[in-house]
Design a protein around this motif. Structure first.
Motif, PDB file in Angstrom:
ATOM      1  N   ARG A 150       0.841  -0.931  -0.078  1.00 34.19           N
ATOM      2  CA  ARG A 150       0.056   0.019  -0.034  1.00 34.19           C
ATOM      3  C   ARG A 150       0.927   1.327  -0.125  1.00 34.19           C
ATOM      4  O   ARG A 150       0.611   2.213  -0.574  1.00 34.19           O
ATOM      5  N   CYS A 151       1.743   1.144   0.974  1.00 36.79           N
ATOM      6  CA  CYS A 151       2.769   2.319   0.777  1.00 36.79           C
ATOM      7  C   CYS A 151       3.652   2.554  -0.552  1.00 36.79           C
ATOM      8  O   CYS A 151       3.733   3.734  -0.862  1.00 36.79           O
TER       9      CYS A 151
ATOM     10  N   ASP B 127       1.176   4.271  -2.774  1.00 40.71           N
ATOM     11  CA  ASP B 127       0.700   5.662  -2.562  1.00 40.71           C
ATOM     12  C   ASP B 127       1.431   6.514  -3.176  1.00 40.71           C
ATOM     13  O   ASP B 127       2.938   6.676  -3.092  1.00 40.71           O
TER      14      ASP B 127
ATOM     15  N   GLU C  74       2.486   9.456  -2.503  1.00 42.03           N
ATOM     16  CA  GLU C  74       3.486  10.143  -1.659  1.00 42.03           C
ATOM     17  C   GLU C  74       4.485   9.321  -0.615  1.00 42.03           C
ATOM     18  O   GLU C  74       5.489   9.691  -0.491  1.00 42.03           O
ATOM     19  N   LEU C  75       3.632   8.315  -0.322  1.00 42.77           N
ATOM     20  CA  LEU C  75       4.953   7.163   0.300  1.00 42.77           C
ATOM     21  C   LEU C  75       5.541   6.393  -0.464  1.00 42.77           C
ATOM     22  O   LEU C  75       6.624   6.079   0.130  1.00 42.77           O
ATOM     23  N   ASN C  76       5.448   6.373  -1.636  1.00 40.33           N
ATOM     24  CA  ASN C  76       6.311   5.714  -2.682  1.00 40.33           C
ATOM     25  C   ASN C  76       7.687   5.949  -2.548  1.00 40.33           C
ATOM     26  O   ASN C  76       8.551   5.032  -2.532  1.00 40.33           O
TER      27      ASN C  76
ATOM     28  N   ARG D  51      -0.659   9.445   6.387  1.00 41.04           N
ATOM     29  CA  ARG D  51      -0.954   8.501   5.254  1.00 41.04           C
ATOM     30  C   ARG D  51      -0.258   7.065   5.683  1.00 41.04           C
ATOM     31  O   ARG D  51      -0.871   6.007   5.290  1.00 41.04           O
TER      32      ARG D  51
ATOM     33  N   CYS E 243      -2.631   3.692   5.669  1.00 46.96           N
ATOM     34  CA  CYS E 243      -2.206   2.689   4.918  1.00 46.96           C
ATOM     35  C   CYS E 243      -2.173   1.422   5.777  1.00 46.96           C
ATOM     36  O   CYS E 243      -2.728   0.270   5.555  1.00 46.96           O
TER      37      CYS E 243
ATOM     38  N   ARG F  12      -5.707   0.293   6.466  1.00 47.73           N
ATOM     39  CA  ARG F  12      -6.246  -0.786   5.315  1.00 47.73           C
ATOM     40  C   ARG F  12      -5.799  -2.035   5.107  1.00 47.73           C
ATOM     41  O   ARG F  12      -6.164  -2.919   4.877  1.00 47.73           O
TER      42      ARG F  12
END
Length: 151
Positions: free
Chosen positions: A25-26, A29, A31-33, A89, A93, A96
């Motif tokens: 999930r990160c 994302d 922004e988190l990628n 965020r 994540c 979820r």
């Protein structure tokens, strides 16, 4: 006697699945990628994350034995400046990922998991400067149904 959060979740297997789902999930994302895909990420990051979460929730001290103490974890993530939005965020994540991994849906259990992650993110955000600013010798925290038990 009430089981630990670790036991209630289902032990070690219950923490690997959300760690893997959280990592995915990160990465997805926008922004988190970047922090999750940057070079130098430990090749066993997901496994180490699962060990850390399991230990925090009352499981065996595998993270402490294999990877170091809480100070080591904080130093790994220190020095990135203000990451407040990324912290929110990150928690979203995780929430979820807990669903993705099929962790127990018990509201008290989920509230304890979420509060532990929110506490951890808040603590991590107190070290925006260089890793050397993190105090040495911090033990991995332990979380219970009622919140933080020990540091």
């Amino acid at each position: 006697m009430r089981p630990t959060l670790y036991e209630f979740a289902g032990g070690d297997p219950a923490f690997h699945a959300p760690a893997a789902a959280h990592h995915e999930r990160c990465l997805a994302d926008p922004e988190l990628n970047h922090p999750f895909s940057k070079p130098g990420r430990h090749p066993r990051h997901v496994e180490r994350l699962a060990w850390y979460w399991a230990e925090v929730m009352g499981g065996p001290p595998r993270f402490s034995r294999e990877c170091g103490n809480h100070s080591a974890m904080l130093r790994t993530h220190a020095g990135n400046g203000d990451l407040a939005d990324l912290g929110r965020r990150f928690v979203a994540c995780f929430v979820r990922a807990a669903d993705d991994a099929g962790l127990p849906a018990d509201p008290e259990f989920r509230a304890a998991l979420r509060s532990s992650l929110e506490w951890a993110v808040a603590e991590l955000l107190t070290y925006p400067g260089p890793p050397g600013e993190v105090p040495a010798g911090l033990a991995v925290p332990r979380w219970s149904w009622d919140g933080l038990k020990s540091l």
